[in-house]
Enzyme design. Structure first.
Site, PDB file in Angstrom:
ATOM      1  N   ASP A  79      29.471  52.563  41.369  1.00 12.91           N
ATOM      2  CA  ASP A  79      30.108  51.248  41.423  1.00 12.91           C
ATOM      3  C   ASP A  79      31.345  51.335  42.338  1.00 12.91           C
ATOM      4  O   ASP A  79      31.261  51.918  43.415  1.00 12.91           O
ATOM      5  CB  ASP A  79      30.444  50.763  40.003  1.00 12.91           C
ATOM      6  CG  ASP A  79      30.758  49.282  39.927  1.00 12.91           C
ATOM      7  OD1 ASP A  79      29.818  48.470  39.823  1.00 12.91           O
ATOM      8  OD2 ASP A  79      31.942  48.913  40.006  1.00 12.91           O
ATOM      9  N   HIS A 130      22.719  51.632  36.098  1.00 14.31           N
ATOM     10  CA  HIS A 130      23.988  51.560  36.823  1.00 14.31           C
ATOM     11  C   HIS A 130      25.083  52.464  36.231  1.00 14.31           C
ATOM     12  O   HIS A 130      25.839  53.071  36.957  1.00 14.31           O
ATOM     13  CB  HIS A 130      24.457  50.105  36.817  1.00 14.31           C
ATOM     14  CG  HIS A 130      25.690  49.857  37.617  1.00 14.31           C
ATOM     15  ND1 HIS A 130      25.699  49.870  39.001  1.00 14.31           N
ATOM     16  CD2 HIS A 130      26.963  49.590  37.241  1.00 14.31           C
ATOM     17  CE1 HIS A 130      26.924  49.614  39.433  1.00 14.31           C
ATOM     18  NE2 HIS A 130      27.704  49.435  38.392  1.00 14.31           N
ATOM     19  N   TYR A 141      37.790  42.673  43.310  1.00 10.90           N
ATOM     20  CA  TYR A 141      36.719  42.074  44.123  1.00 10.90           C
ATOM     21  C   TYR A 141      37.313  41.189  45.211  1.00 10.90           C
ATOM     22  O   TYR A 141      36.896  41.242  46.370  1.00 10.90           O
ATOM     23  CB  TYR A 141      35.768  41.257  43.235  1.00 10.90           C
ATOM     24  CG  TYR A 141      34.876  42.114  42.377  1.00 10.90           C
ATOM     25  CD1 TYR A 141      33.551  42.324  42.715  1.00 10.90           C
ATOM     26  CD2 TYR A 141      35.365  42.733  41.223  1.00 10.90           C
ATOM     27  CE1 TYR A 141      32.716  43.124  41.931  1.00 10.90           C
ATOM     28  CE2 TYR A 141      34.558  43.534  40.440  1.00 10.90           C
ATOM     29  CZ  TYR A 141      33.230  43.728  40.799  1.00 10.90           C
ATOM     30  OH  TYR A 141      32.427  44.533  40.030  1.00 10.90           O
TER      31      TYR A 141
END
Length: 439
Positions: A209, A415, A358
């Site tokens: 990630d 993930h 982000y």
């Protein structure tokens, strides 16, 4: 000779990216900064737990649509069960003791108190001890690594690791940046400073990630310090070779460097890599544009926060979990582990600052950033888990990671690799390190 000199200087330039500089505390930067390392302990109080319980008791739940399972997000019927466990059975004081099982520290870098866990091997006699940094992503935390830590520090076969697990600034117990612009390259620089402060001149890195991008940036900034880079998520920029293999791959995969397993994971391409990504990245667009608006609700409501975070641990582990009424959440994880991760966000009030990461990374076209245009030349190990949202074949990864020592099709897992399949990830990391160390 002059042409040779020009060509060699060009290749030298593209092998690293500038470190840059920054200061992320409130107000003006002071003339000097305390660079000491301080022990830290996770703490809680009865007041903190009472406040949580009061908020949980006042929660309002929507009615789920009939037969919707997890296709609309976290199913509220199952959410009530999770929250009931949280309210009546989950023991935060006991989990705080679990968190404090390993030594925690904080140190001030670029105006921020950076938190990390530092685990030394208990019996390092006559063993090669290698420094290793593990970096988490969103919506995870340093706690994701608690099951893999003993496998790396107490491993019986080959080298053992001295492990550093930091919290990304803005996540958990690390301070949140007070100024705009804190992106993956700023985090990478801070973590390089941390490793230097701890006295490590050479070390290994592992990430998934955001941790994947941060550790990649670290390897680009100081390639001589990074002995090896191991990733369980890796992305590349789209280009001609990629487009060609998407068109030819389903029919003549060997012509464009794809294996049978690549074909199985990639195609049908539009379904798996366009529609599926659109279905699963609404959060991404929100956090990359207006994180503070969406963040208000989840920072104020523990039930909202749990739904927002835990939905990712369901779907990102296996997309088929969307078909299940409980999202398959407890197939791979315990509620104690999942809620401990949620509590790290809740008690620190760090969900909004974690979401802002982000925005900071996607304010401008990320493909035009210096790190996106620079290759990675350190020894690299790639673990491709089948449940990851996007599959990147080795032939694509080689366009960016120029020195791949190992590429493994992992048999299962998604993930959150370290959290979900710690033994499998540890084994792959170890075989990669042995190749690099020539053991």
């Amino acid at each position: 000779n002059s042409l040779e000199y020009i060509l060699s200087s060009i290749t030298q330039q593209v092998k690293s990216i500038p470190l840059g500089e920054g200061w992320w505390g409130a107000g003006e930067k002071p003339l000097s900064e305390d660079d000491k390392i301080y022990p830290f302990k996770v703490q809680t109080s009865d007041e903190e737990i009472e406040d949580l319980h009061e908020r949980i008791d006042r929660a309002r739940y929507p009615d789920p649509l009939e037969d919707s399972s997890f296709h609309y997000g976290f199913n509220s019927t199952y959410l009530k069960k999770v929250v009931s466990y949280w309210r009546n059975n989950f023991d935060w004081k006991k989990q705080v003791e679990v968190l404090n099982k390993y030594p925690h520290f904080k140190t001030r870098i670029e105006g921020l108190d950076v938190h990390y866990v530092h685990v030394r091997p208990p019996r390092p006699e006559n063993r090669k001890v290698l420094p290793l940094m593990l970096v988490h992503g969103w919506p995870g935390s340093f706690y994701e690594f608690y099951k893999i830590l003993p496998l790396l520090t107490e491993n019986q076969d080959g080298p053992v690791f001295e492990v550093i697990c930091p919290s990304i600034p803005g996540y958990g117990f690390s301070d949140a940046p007070q100024k705009q612009g804190f992106d993956s390259m700023a985090a990478a620089r801070i973590f390089l400073t941390l490793m230097e402060r701890l006295g490590f001149s050479q070390f290994y890195l592992q990430g998934g990630d955001w941790g994947s991008l941060i550790t990649t940036n670290m390897a680009q900034m100081k390639p001589k310090c990074v002995k090896g880079l191991h990733l369980n998520m890796f992305m590349i920029r789209k280009g001609f070779k990629m487009m060609l293999s998407i068109m030819i791959g389903p029919y003549l995969p060997f012509l464009v460097g794809l294996t049978r397993e690549d074909v199985r994971r990639l195609f049908p391409y539009i379904e798996k890599n366009v529609w599926e990504i659109l279905r699963e990245t609404g959060y991404f667009h929100m956090q990359a544009t207006k994180p503070d608006t969406a963040g208000c609700g989840v920072n104020d409501s523990p039930v909202g926060l749990a739904a927002y975070i835990l939905e990712k641990f369901s779907t990102w582990t296996d997309l088929k979990n969307r078909d299940l009424v409980d999202g398959g959440l407890e197939r791979k994880f315990s509620l104690d582990d999942l809620l401990t991760n949620v509590m790290i966000y809740w008690t620190t009030g760090s969900i909004v600052s974690s979401m802002r990461f982000y925005k900071e990374n996607f304010k401008n076209n990320i493909d035009k950033r210096v790190d996106a245009r620079t290759g990675i030349f350190v020894p690299t190990g790639l673990a491709a888990f089948p449940g990851e949202l996007m599959h990147t074949p080795k032939s694509w990864a080689q366009l960016r990671y120029r020195n791949i020592y190992s590429y493994t099709f992992m048999p299962r897992g998604g993930h959150f690799a370290a959290f979900e399949e710690p033994q499998m990830l540890a084994n792959d990391l170890l075989q990669f390190v042995k190749k690099v160390e020539k053991l």
